[in-house]
Design a protein around this motif. Sequence first.
Motif, PDB file in Angstrom:
ATOM      1  N   ALA A  53       0.636  -1.604  -0.223  1.00 30.54           N
ATOM      2  CA  ALA A  53       0.043  -0.208   0.058  1.00 30.54           C
ATOM      3  C   ALA A  53       0.694   1.156  -0.430  1.00 30.54           C
ATOM      4  N   VAL A  54       2.078   0.918   0.881  1.00 28.11           N
ATOM      5  CA  VAL A  54       3.030   2.531   0.577  1.00 28.11           C
ATOM      6  C   VAL A  54       3.703   2.249  -0.444  1.00 28.11           C
ATOM      7  N   THR A  55       4.207   1.075  -0.676  1.00 28.00           N
ATOM      8  CA  THR A  55       4.835   1.453  -2.658  1.00 28.00           C
ATOM      9  C   THR A  55       3.610   1.906  -3.039  1.00 28.00           C
ATOM     10  N   ALA A  56       2.951   1.655  -3.279  1.00 29.63           N
ATOM     11  CA  ALA A  56       1.787   1.802  -4.815  1.00 29.63           C
ATOM     12  C   ALA A  56       1.011   3.295  -4.312  1.00 29.63           C
ATOM     13  N   ALA A  57       1.282   3.553  -3.350  1.00 28.70           N
ATOM     14  CA  ALA A  57       0.347   5.414  -3.499  1.00 28.70           C
ATOM     15  C   ALA A  57       1.423   6.545  -3.345  1.00 28.70           C
ATOM     16  N   VAL A  58       3.319   6.139  -3.331  1.00 36.08           N
ATOM     17  CA  VAL A  58       3.837   6.788  -3.673  1.00 36.08           C
ATOM     18  C   VAL A  58       4.104   7.217  -5.451  1.00 36.08           C
ATOM     19  N   GLU A  59       4.333   8.510  -5.319  1.00 36.54           N
ATOM     20  CA  GLU A  59       4.442   9.243  -6.961  1.00 36.54           C
ATOM     21  C   GLU A  59       5.928   9.112  -7.269  1.00 36.54           C
ATOM     22  N   PRO A  60       6.101   8.372  -7.896  1.00 32.23           N
ATOM     23  CA  PRO A  60       7.895   7.431  -8.533  1.00 32.23           C
ATOM     24  C   PRO A  60       8.361   9.461  -9.177  1.00 32.23           C
ATOM     25  N   ASP A  61       7.848  10.252 -10.095  1.00 34.86           N
ATOM     26  CA  ASP A  61       8.473  11.211 -10.237  1.00 34.86           C
ATOM     27  C   ASP A  61       8.612  12.602  -9.600  1.00 34.86           C
ATOM     28  N   ALA A  62       7.766  12.515  -8.783  1.00 32.46           N
ATOM     29  CA  ALA A  62       7.171  13.879  -7.958  1.00 32.46           C
ATOM     30  C   ALA A  62       8.808  13.907  -7.351  1.00 32.46           C
ATOM     31  N   PRO A  63       8.946  14.972  -6.233  1.00 34.20           N
ATOM     32  CA  PRO A  63       9.985  16.071  -5.718  1.00 34.20           C
ATOM     33  C   PRO A  63      10.300  14.515  -4.505  1.00 34.20           C
ATOM     34  N   ALA A  64      11.172  14.382  -3.522  1.00 33.69           N
ATOM     35  CA  ALA A  64      11.206  13.606  -2.658  1.00 33.69           C
ATOM     36  C   ALA A  64      10.777  13.993  -1.541  1.00 33.69           C
ATOM     37  N   ASP A  65       9.612  15.322  -1.913  1.00 35.78           N
ATOM     38  CA  ASP A  65       8.522  15.466  -0.532  1.00 35.78           C
ATOM     39  C   ASP A  65       7.537  14.854  -0.683  1.00 35.78           C
ATOM     40  N   ARG A  66       7.548  14.953  -2.053  1.00 32.84           N
ATOM     41  CA  ARG A  66       5.541  14.931  -2.383  1.00 32.84           C
ATOM     42  C   ARG A  66       5.878  12.940  -2.320  1.00 32.84           C
ATOM     43  N   GLN A  67       6.780  13.002  -3.180  1.00 30.81           N
ATOM     44  CA  GLN A  67       6.806  11.004  -3.086  1.00 30.81           C
ATOM     45  C   GLN A  67       6.521  10.916  -1.317  1.00 30.81           C
ATOM     46  N   LEU A  68       6.957  11.178   0.126  1.00 30.18           N
ATOM     47  CA  LEU A  68       6.536  10.351   1.170  1.00 30.18           C
ATOM     48  C   LEU A  68       6.145  11.039   1.243  1.00 30.18           C
ATOM     49  N   TRP A  69       5.034  12.594   0.838  1.00 30.52           N
ATOM     50  CA  TRP A  69       3.826  12.381   1.702  1.00 30.52           C
ATOM     51  C   TRP A  69       2.893  11.659   0.686  1.00 30.52           C
ATOM     52  N   GLY A 101       3.454   9.398   0.428  1.00 26.20           N
ATOM     53  CA  GLY A 101       3.899   7.340   0.781  1.00 26.20           C
ATOM     54  C   GLY A 101       3.396   7.771   2.158  1.00 26.20           C
ATOM     55  N   LEU A 102       3.015   8.320   2.776  1.00 25.51           N
ATOM     56  CA  LEU A 102       2.971   8.925   4.453  1.00 25.51           C
ATOM     57  C   LEU A 102       1.050   8.800   3.925  1.00 25.51           C
ATOM     58  N   LYS A 103       0.332   8.784   3.073  1.00 22.34           N
ATOM     59  CA  LYS A 103      -0.832   8.858   2.929  1.00 22.34           C
ATOM     60  C   LYS A 103      -0.986   7.711   2.863  1.00 22.34           C
ATOM     61  N   GLY A 104      -0.340   7.549   1.904  1.00 29.04           N
ATOM     62  CA  GLY A 104      -0.868   5.477   1.929  1.00 29.04           C
ATOM     63  C   GLY A 104      -0.941   4.556   3.024  1.00 29.04           C
ATOM     64  N   PHE A 105       0.365   4.644   3.854  1.00 28.08           N
ATOM     65  CA  PHE A 105       0.944   4.596   5.225  1.00 28.08           C
ATOM     66  C   PHE A 105      -0.759   4.297   6.559  1.00 28.08           C
ATOM     67  N   PHE A 106      -1.259   6.166   6.393  1.00 28.97           N
ATOM     68  CA  PHE A 106      -2.348   5.726   7.423  1.00 28.97           C
ATOM     69  C   PHE A 106      -3.387   5.843   6.388  1.00 28.97           C
ATOM     70  N   ALA A 107      -3.726   5.141   5.183  1.00 32.20           N
ATOM     71  CA  ALA A 107      -5.112   5.194   4.979  1.00 32.20           C
ATOM     72  C   ALA A 107      -5.455   3.631   4.814  1.00 32.20           C
ATOM     73  N   HIS A 108      -4.047   3.214   4.785  1.00 29.92           N
ATOM     74  CA  HIS A 108      -4.323   2.153   4.865  1.00 29.92           C
ATOM     75  C   HIS A 108      -4.522   1.494   6.054  1.00 29.92           C
ATOM     76  N   THR A 109      -3.824   1.525   7.425  1.00 30.96           N
ATOM     77  CA  THR A 109      -3.758   0.943   8.625  1.00 30.96           C
ATOM     78  C   THR A 109      -5.497   1.650   9.029  1.00 30.96           C
ATOM     79  N   ALA A 110      -5.659   3.495   8.875  1.00 31.66           N
ATOM     80  CA  ALA A 110      -7.019   3.708   9.323  1.00 31.66           C
ATOM     81  C   ALA A 110      -8.069   2.322   8.718  1.00 31.66           C
ATOM     82  N   GLU A 111      -8.024   1.621   7.163  1.00 29.75           N
ATOM     83  CA  GLU A 111      -8.466   1.000   6.435  1.00 29.75           C
ATOM     84  C   GLU A 111      -9.188  -0.761   7.272  1.00 29.75           C
ATOM     85  N   HIS A 112      -7.706  -0.782   7.542  1.00 29.52           N
ATOM     86  CA  HIS A 112      -7.236  -2.285   8.163  1.00 29.52           C
ATOM     87  C   HIS A 112      -7.111  -1.913   9.553  1.00 29.52           C
ATOM     88  N   PRO A 113      -7.586  -1.240  10.656  1.00 26.69           N
ATOM     89  CA  PRO A 113      -7.476  -1.800  12.013  1.00 26.69           C
ATOM     90  C   PRO A 113      -6.722  -2.797  12.249  1.00 26.69           C
TER      91      PRO A 113
END
Length: 222
Positions: free
Chosen positions: A75-91, A93-105
């Motif tokens: 989920a984290v890997t799939a959420a990352v925007e690969p061609d974006a700047p580093a800060d956007r990629q991290l953001w 990825g974090l969105k993917g992490f928080f979305a997954h943990t919220a959807e699968h508590p």
Amino acid sequence: MGAVKSKRVPRAVREQQMLDAAVRTFARRGYRAASMDEIAEAAGVSKPLVYLYLNSKDELFTAVIRRERAALVAAVTAAVEPDAPADRQLWSGLKGFFAHTAEHPDGWAVLHQQARTHGEPFALEVAAMRAEIVEFVTDLIGAAAKEAGCAGELADREVAGLAHAMVGAAESLAEWSNSSEGEGAYGEREHSSAKDTAATLMNLAWAGLGRMTDGERWAPGG
């Protein structure tokens, strides 16, 4: 006419049903208290069938950890925007992490609460997952330093420490967001969205990182 035979459920499908039931049971009852009887009943199968497919409670728990670990990393890997700047990629990825943990508590509870506290083999599975995510974050912080033109000024140890701190903060925020939501102005329970939670962590971590890449360092006075 003969009796109509019921359609046989494929083994792979049946195993996923058992794992689904096990995730819910381990998360809500705890590893020690959860019983194979409960898991079999929740899956709608006999206890001997659970043992036939997954051998033992320990092996079932390990299978659950590995499935939930793989799903979170994916989920984290799939959420990352690969061609974006580093800060956007991290953001992202974090969105993917928080979305997954919220959807699968329940899956997150197994990884973050149960697996880490019930013996070394289980804890090692979670440690491997965490190492994957820390490596990803380390690469992004290193890329951000390079983009800012100060790749040589942030030592490898400092970058690695920042990555571990960010991952630890993300884990803590996911736990807080899932289990102790803030009270709203009128007493209602409020859930932080994945986007808002990711932005909270980025504002904390990335703003500080930005100052570091500009050459600023905190030092105790006196």
